[in-house]
Design an enzyme around this catalytic site. Structure first.
Site, PDB file in Angstrom:
ATOM      1  N   ASN A  35       0.840  -1.203   0.000  1.00  0.00           N
ATOM      2  CA  ASN A  35       0.000   0.000   0.000  1.00  0.00           C
ATOM      3  C   ASN A  35       0.870   1.246   0.000  1.00  0.00           C
ATOM      4  OD1 ASN A  35       0.379  -0.558   3.027  1.00  0.00           O
ATOM      5  ND2 ASN A  35      -1.130  -2.093   2.379  1.00  0.00           N
ATOM      6  N   SER A  82      -6.047  -2.174   4.690  1.00  0.00           N
ATOM      7  CA  SER A  82      -6.046  -2.610   6.093  1.00  0.00           C
ATOM      8  C   SER A  82      -4.756  -2.189   6.806  1.00  0.00           C
ATOM      9  CB  SER A  82      -6.189  -4.133   6.158  1.00  0.00           C
ATOM     10  OG  SER A  82      -5.085  -4.724   5.506  1.00  0.00           O
ATOM     11  N   GLU A  83      -3.726  -1.900   6.030  1.00  0.00           N
ATOM     12  CA  GLU A  83      -2.433  -1.563   6.646  1.00  0.00           C
ATOM     13  C   GLU A  83      -2.296  -0.055   6.881  1.00  0.00           C
ATOM     14  OE1 GLU A  83      -0.693  -3.421   8.563  1.00  0.00           O
ATOM     15  OE2 GLU A  83       0.046  -4.822   7.073  1.00  0.00           O
ATOM     16  N   HIS A 102       4.515   0.745   1.707  1.00  0.00           N
ATOM     17  CA  HIS A 102       4.679  -0.564   2.357  1.00  0.00           C
ATOM     18  C   HIS A 102       4.641  -1.637   1.270  1.00  0.00           C
ATOM     19  CE1 HIS A 102       4.180  -4.177   4.589  1.00  0.00           C
ATOM     20  NE2 HIS A 102       2.911  -4.327   4.245  1.00  0.00           N
TER      21      HIS A 102
HETATM   22 ZN   LIG Z   1       2.028  -6.215   4.289  1.00  0.00          ZN
END
Ligand SMILES: [Zn+2]
Length: 256
Positions: A35, A82-83, A102
């Site tokens: 992400n 979600s991160e 990420h």
């Molecule tokens: Zn990850």
């Protein structure tokens, strides 16, 4: 464009798309992993949606969320990655940064599975020493949780690149592209170290830079704060430096 000129939302979205496509084409993420976020304003973040391959991210698929990760604006049916809490922890810890990437770079991540992550912390590759510094590894925490962000936050204080044990890596930057380039650099460094360890026969046999060489690189090209992170004193000559200096002088005298 210079980093000190404020970026428009359109420009940030464009650069996020460029970073996402590069992550996918360089194999730094697989399927819908990874992400990218960028700071849009004091309380707004641009974030890639969940369940979308980074190779398929478009300017319109990028969402806007608040500093708690709640969706503010974006395509209906889209969900914030979600991160996002990992990214929000980085912005809270380092208010001056503008973007976070990420990814799951395969070679760098493999170091954290093999227990050889110290190779990325040791002073070995000159550009890493001068431009990034020791790359630390945050202990394993379940991916996608707020706890992961909380655990990683102290690592973000001093590092622009942090490995996440048995998971992946995070890179911070002033812009999405700069953060991406740090991720690319991490994977390149990890690949060189992996090959070096294989050729040398063990991780421990890989040549390290001496304290004097490390200090010289940082003084000439890096941020002086990196000296302390490598355990070097900016003012005082280290014992190794003294030994190296004396040895070099003796060799010179002997005409070696
Ligand atoms: Zn990850």
């Amino acid at each position: 464009m210079a980093d000190d000129i404020p970026w428009t939302e359109r420009e940030l979205r464009k650069q996020m798309v460029r970073a996402c496509h590069a992550l996918a084409s360089r194999g730094l993420v697989a399927a819908t992993d990874g992400n990218v976020t960028a700071k849009l304003g004091p309380d707004r973040i641009l974030v890639t949606p969940s369940s979308l391959s980074k190779g398929e991210v478009t300017e319109l698929s990028i969402l806007v969320c608040d500093l708690d990760g709640r969706l503010i604006r974006g395509r209906s049916g889209s969900k914030v990655s979600s991160e996002v809490h990992l990214h929000l922890a980085a912005y809270r810890t380092r208010p001056e940064i503008g973007a976070v990437v990420h990814a799951h770079p395969p070679v760098a991540t493999a170091f954290t599975f093999s227990g050889r992550e110290h190779l990325l912390r040791d002073p070995i590759i000159p550009e890493v020493v001068a431009q990034i510094g020791p790359i630390e590894t945050c202990p394993y925490v379940t991916p996608g949780t707020r706890a992961l962000g909380e655990t990683a936050a102290p690592f973000f204080k001093s590092c622009d690149v942090v490995l996440l044990a048995q998971h992946g890596a995070v890179a911070l930057g002033s812009t999405p592209w700069r953060a991406y380039l740090r991720m690319e650099k991490l994977e390149q460094a990890a690949t060189i170290l992996k090959t070096s360890a294989e050729l040398a026969g063990s991780a421990e046999a890989v040549r390290r830079l001496t304290p004097a060489q490390t200090k010289d690189l940082i003084v000439n090209y890096g941020d002086p704060k990196l000296l302390g992170r490598y355990g070097l004193d900016a003012k005082r000559e280290t014992e190794s430096e003294l030994v190296e200096r004396v040895a070099a002088a003796v060799l010179k005298r002997l005409g070696a």
